[in-house]
Design an enzyme around this catalytic site. Structure first.
Site, PDB file in Angstrom:
ATOM      1  N   ASP A   1       0.859  -1.191   0.000  1.00 55.46           N
ATOM      2  CA  ASP A   1       0.000   0.000   0.000  1.00 55.46           C
ATOM      3  C   ASP A   1       0.899   1.247   0.000  1.00 55.46           C
ATOM      4  OD1 ASP A   1      -1.628   2.142   0.575  1.00 55.46           O
ATOM      5  OD2 ASP A   1      -2.584   1.224   2.333  1.00 55.46           O
TER       6      ASP A   1
ATOM      7  N   GLU B   1      30.034   5.978   6.119  1.00 56.75           N
ATOM      8  CA  GLU B   1      29.985   4.543   6.418  1.00 56.75           C
ATOM      9  C   GLU B   1      29.894   3.755   5.128  1.00 56.75           C
ATOM     10  OE1 GLU B   1      26.335   2.854   8.073  1.00 56.75           O
ATOM     11  OE2 GLU B   1      25.605   4.904   8.322  1.00 56.75           O
TER      12      GLU B   1
ATOM     13  N   CYS C   1      26.156   6.146  11.130  1.00 63.54           N
ATOM     14  CA  CYS C   1      25.644   7.473  10.724  1.00 63.54           C
ATOM     15  C   CYS C   1      26.177   8.618  11.587  1.00 63.54           C
ATOM     16  CB  CYS C   1      24.116   7.478  10.761  1.00 63.54           C
ATOM     17  SG  CYS C   1      23.395   6.221   9.716  1.00 63.54           S
TER      18      CYS C   1
ATOM     19  N   THR D   1      14.002   2.763   2.659  1.00 66.58           N
ATOM     20  CA  THR D   1      14.766   3.716   3.479  1.00 66.58           C
ATOM     21  C   THR D   1      16.157   3.959   2.888  1.00 66.58           C
ATOM     22  OG1 THR D   1      15.596   2.005   5.006  1.00 66.58           O
ATOM     23  CG2 THR D   1      13.503   3.020   5.562  1.00 66.58           C
TER      24      THR D   1
ATOM     25  N   SER E   1      16.769  -1.696  15.578  1.00 67.42           N
ATOM     26  CA  SER E   1      17.427  -0.397  15.339  1.00 67.42           C
ATOM     27  C   SER E   1      16.488   0.753  15.700  1.00 67.42           C
ATOM     28  CB  SER E   1      17.932  -0.280  13.902  1.00 67.42           C
ATOM     29  OG  SER E   1      16.879  -0.107  12.970  1.00 67.42           O
TER      30      SER E   1
ATOM     31  N   HIS F   1      18.634  12.780  13.527  1.00 67.92           N
ATOM     32  CA  HIS F   1      19.121  11.913  12.444  1.00 67.92           C
ATOM     33  C   HIS F   1      17.875  11.326  11.775  1.00 67.92           C
ATOM     34  CE1 HIS F   1      20.903   8.782  10.149  1.00 67.92           C
ATOM     35  NE2 HIS F   1      20.381   7.813  10.892  1.00 67.92           N
TER      36      HIS F   1
ATOM     37  N   ASN G   1      17.608   8.406   3.030  1.00 69.57           N
ATOM     38  CA  ASN G   1      18.656   8.387   4.054  1.00 69.57           C
ATOM     39  C   ASN G   1      20.009   8.799   3.477  1.00 69.57           C
ATOM     40  OD1 ASN G   1      20.047   8.002   6.410  1.00 69.57           O
ATOM     41  ND2 ASN G   1      19.488   5.853   6.674  1.00 69.57           N
TER      42      ASN G   1
ATOM     43  N   SER H   1      24.344   3.691  14.368  1.00 65.69           N
ATOM     44  CA  SER H   1      24.071   2.306  14.760  1.00 65.69           C
ATOM     45  C   SER H   1      25.337   1.667  15.308  1.00 65.69           C
ATOM     46  CB  SER H   1      23.576   1.502  13.557  1.00 65.69           C
ATOM     47  OG  SER H   1      22.262   1.868  13.250  1.00 65.69           O
TER      48      SER H   1
HETATM   49  N1  CAA Z   1      -0.588   3.224   5.912  1.00 59.48           N
HETATM   50  C1  CAA Z   1       0.067   3.926   6.875  1.00 59.48           C
HETATM   51  N2  CAA Z   1       1.058   3.359   7.650  1.00 59.48           N
HETATM   52  C2  CAA Z   1       1.386   2.060   7.417  1.00 59.48           C
HETATM   53  C3  CAA Z   1       0.719   1.305   6.430  1.00 59.48           C
HETATM   54  C4  CAA Z   1      -0.307   1.929   5.666  1.00 59.48           C
HETATM   55  N3  CAA Z   1      -0.950   1.289   4.714  1.00 59.48           N
HETATM   56  N4  CAA Z   1       1.267   0.063   6.450  1.00 59.48           N
HETATM   57  C5  CAA Z   1       2.207   0.063   7.419  1.00 59.48           C
HETATM   58  N5  CAA Z   1       2.273   1.261   7.996  1.00 59.48           N
HETATM   59  C6  CAA Z   1       3.172   1.708   9.069  1.00 59.48           C
HETATM   60  C7  CAA Z   1       3.353   0.711  10.189  1.00 59.48           C
HETATM   61  O1  CAA Z   1       2.278   0.769  11.109  1.00 59.48           O
HETATM   62  C8  CAA Z   1       4.667   1.199  10.785  1.00 59.48           C
HETATM   63  O2  CAA Z   1       4.427   2.322  11.588  1.00 59.48           O
HETATM   64  P1  CAA Z   1       5.103   2.454  13.051  1.00 59.48           P
HETATM   65  O3  CAA Z   1       6.607   2.412  12.802  1.00 59.48           O
HETATM   66  O4  CAA Z   1       4.633   3.759  13.561  1.00 59.48           O
HETATM   67  O5  CAA Z   1       4.674   1.282  13.839  1.00 59.48           O
HETATM   68  C9  CAA Z   1       5.443   1.682   9.574  1.00 59.48           C
HETATM   69  O6  CAA Z   1       4.482   1.821   8.514  1.00 59.48           O
HETATM   70  C10 CAA Z   1       6.520   0.716   9.099  1.00 59.48           C
HETATM   71  O7  CAA Z   1       5.920  -0.536   8.983  1.00 59.48           O
HETATM   72  P2  CAA Z   1       6.691  -1.851   9.412  1.00 59.48           P
HETATM   73  O8  CAA Z   1       7.300  -1.689  10.767  1.00 59.48           O
HETATM   74  O9  CAA Z   1       5.807  -3.006   9.172  1.00 59.48           O
HETATM   75  O10 CAA Z   1       7.851  -1.799   8.304  1.00 59.48           O
HETATM   76  P3  CAA Z   1       8.926  -2.838   7.959  1.00 59.48           P
HETATM   77  O11 CAA Z   1       8.843  -4.067   8.783  1.00 59.48           O
HETATM   78  O12 CAA Z   1       8.854  -2.988   6.481  1.00 59.48           O
HETATM   79  O13 CAA Z   1      10.315  -2.128   8.364  1.00 59.48           O
HETATM   80  C11 CAA Z   1      12.029  -0.568   8.753  1.00 59.48           C
HETATM   81  C12 CAA Z   1      10.539  -0.749   8.451  1.00 59.48           C
HETATM   82  C13 CAA Z   1      12.411  -1.314  10.039  1.00 59.48           C
HETATM   83  C14 CAA Z   1      12.292   0.903   8.954  1.00 59.48           C
HETATM   84  C15 CAA Z   1      12.858  -1.119   7.579  1.00 59.48           C
HETATM   85  O14 CAA Z   1      12.587  -0.372   6.413  1.00 59.48           O
HETATM   86  C16 CAA Z   1      14.369  -1.085   7.832  1.00 59.48           C
HETATM   87  O15 CAA Z   1      14.917  -2.047   8.365  1.00 59.48           O
HETATM   88  N6  CAA Z   1      15.077   0.002   7.449  1.00 59.48           N
HETATM   89  C17 CAA Z   1      16.527   0.134   7.651  1.00 59.48           C
HETATM   90  C18 CAA Z   1      16.914   0.337   9.108  1.00 59.48           C
HETATM   91  C19 CAA Z   1      16.590   1.712   9.626  1.00 59.48           C
HETATM   92  O16 CAA Z   1      16.467   2.673   8.878  1.00 59.48           O
HETATM   93  N7  CAA Z   1      16.502   1.828  10.950  1.00 59.48           N
HETATM   94  C20 CAA Z   1      16.276   3.127  11.585  1.00 59.48           C
HETATM   95  C21 CAA Z   1      16.955   3.212  12.919  1.00 59.48           C
HETATM   96  S1  CAA Z   1      18.700   2.824  12.702  1.00 59.48           S
HETATM   97  C22 CAA Z   1      19.382   4.288  12.145  1.00 59.48           C
HETATM   98  O17 CAA Z   1      18.816   5.330  12.276  1.00 59.48           O
HETATM   99  C23 CAA Z   1      20.714   4.226  11.460  1.00 59.48           C
HETATM  100  C24 CAA Z   1      20.496   4.290   9.997  1.00 59.48           C
HETATM  101  O18 CAA Z   1      20.465   5.369   9.400  1.00 59.48           O
HETATM  102  C25 CAA Z   1      20.309   3.040   9.263  1.00 59.48           C
END
Ligand code: CAA
Length: 384
Positions: free
Chosen positions: A29, A79, A111, A152, A201, A233, A275, A308
């Site tokens: 979606d 990084e 980062c 991301t 994370s 960040h 990012n 991280s």
């Molecule tokens: N409409 C609106 N919102 C929706 C939706 C819809 N149809 N479907 C899902 N969502 C929302 C979910 O409810 C969730 O919201 P919350 O976080 O508020 O709970 C959000 O979308 C994301 O959904 P999921 O958690 O299911 O997403 P995912 O399992 O696909 O993973 C992620 C998301 C963990 C960020 C993944 O993309 C990822 O691993 N990214 C890389 C790691 C990262 O960026 N981590 C950030 C912290 S680490 C850091 O900051 C260092 C760095 O730069 C990497």
């Protein structure tokens, strides 16, 4: 004497993919990417550009001939370095024709590398007030096609000139930092993409923010009322929003609204890029300063840096009279608007392209500034 950011600019690649289109292609979606992740567009970088071209382009926007003679250090936080040994900083120093009488090196802590550079720059200029330090935060964020981290991704660089009597942000001596050995995101040698425990994370990021925010308020006898804005960040814009909201139960509704309004201004550029890893916090700072209608000289801005692995650091600075005159909002908005949109197939094709093996001499035809024009024997040659 005050020390801080005298000039600041960013550079991002010329290409992007639309997040709603990417979501449809991935069978997701679109609101998950647009609202749940909080991203509208994602930067895509061709194989002829790298952290050096991004960093050189960002720095070229702020440096004058006089600056280049007064710089004592070129510090590159990244990084996604392109060499295990050789520093990207010395290549950028040569590309930009900065005096060779400099100390140049790369800094790594996920980062956080740009923040490490900024703090080292501050300490150096405090001891050498007539000299300047160039800090560059430059990265290419890639998790792989169809991966959990794909929405991301992003790429770009931010360059900052740190000086005595800065004209944008005077950095305060109030840093609070916290390190813990966590495997939330890491990229062992030889891996093209990071290994990531995405949900861990997110948790470590939020816990890290709350920890250094509370500790800072306690140590410095401050509260949210002392900050005109908080910047974060931004691995994706929902992340900083979640961290900011994590302190909402402790503050009044009026303060929540005030800080959220500034947060929205700080994420305008990141929403269109994705990012930048080391540069993300500073792209958020530029976005805030260029788009805010309420900020004024003397206001205190809080900055939360996260790397991280993991390190969390909270610090702040005060805006300087006339800070808006040092920024280039029209040019920055034009640079973002003039990028070329790729459809998903084009994005996937560009993503999959890589430079040839080191020992195969190959020439390229990317004529954009500082692009890679040739690679041979592990050496990248750039347009100048
Ligand atoms: N409409 C609106 N919102 C929706 C939706 C819809 N149809 N479907 C899902 N969502 C929302 C979910 O409810 C969730 O919201 P919350 O976080 O508020 O709970 C959000 O979308 C994301 O959904 P999921 O958690 O299911 O997403 P995912 O399992 O696909 O993973 C992620 C998301 C963990 C960020 C993944 O993309 C990822 O691993 N990214 C890389 C790691 C990262 O960026 N981590 C950030 C912290 S680490 C850091 O900051 C260092 C760095 O730069 C990497």
């Amino acid at each position: 004497m005050t020390v801080g950011i005298d000039k600041i600019a960013f550079h991002v690649p010329d290409y992007f993919v639309d997040m709603a289109e990417l979501a449809v292609a991935r069978g997701v979606d679109p609101n998950k990417f647009l609202i749940g992740i909080g991203q509208d567009k994602m930067a895509v970088i061709p194989k002829t550009q790298d952290i050096i071209t991004l960093g050189a382009n960002a720095a070229a926007k702020i440096l004058t001939a006089a600056d280049k003679k007064e710089i004592d250090m070129v510090l590159v936080g990244t990084e996604t370095g392109i060499d295990y040994s050789k520093s990207a900083a010395v290549v950028i120093q040569q590309l930009l024709d900065i005096s060779p009488f400099v100390r140049s090196y790369e800094l790594k802590h996920a980062c956080y590398g740009g923040t490490a550079g900024l703090q080292q720059a501050k300490e150096y200029v405090l001891n050498h007030p007539d000299r300047k330090v160039l800090v560059i935060a430059t990265d290419i964020s890639k998790y792989g096609l169809n991966s959990g981290g794909e929405p991301t991704q992003g790429a770009g660089a931010v360059a900052m000139l740190v000086t005595n009597n800065p004209r944008i942000l005077e950095l305060s001596d109030d840093n609070v930092f916290y390190s813990e050995n966590v495997y939330d995101f890491w990229r062992p040698n030889g891996h093209d993409y990071p290994l990531v425990d995405g949900h861990l994370s997110n948790d470590i990021y939020i816990e890290g923010f709350k920890r250094v925010w509370h500790e800072s308020n306690q140590r410095h006898q401050r509260s949210e009322k002392d900050y005109a804005a908080l910047t974060f960040h931004l691995p994706y814009t929902k992340m900083g929003r979640k961290a900011l909201q994590s302190i909402f139960p402790e503050i009044s509704e009026a303060e929540q609204n005030r800080l959220m309004e500034c947060y929205e201004e700080s994420i305008l550029y990141s929403r269109q890029v994705g990012n930048l890893y080391t540069g993300s916090l500073y792209l958020g700072l530029i976005s805030l300063l260029e788009n805010s209608t309420s900020l004024k000289a003397g206001d205190r801005i809080g900055l939360f840096s996260y790397g991280s692995g993991a390190i969390s650091e909270f610090f702040s600075g005060r805006l300087v009279e006339g800070f808006k005159e040092q920024l280039q909002p029209a040019k920055d908005e034009a640079a973002l608007a003039e990028r070329q949109q790729l459809n998903v197939a084009e994005y996937e094709a560009m993503f999959a392209e890589s430079l040839p093996e080191d020992d195969v001499e190959t020439e390229f035809s990317d004529s954009t500034p500082y692009a890679i024009r040739k690679i041979a024997q592990g050496i990248r040659y750039y347009n100048q």
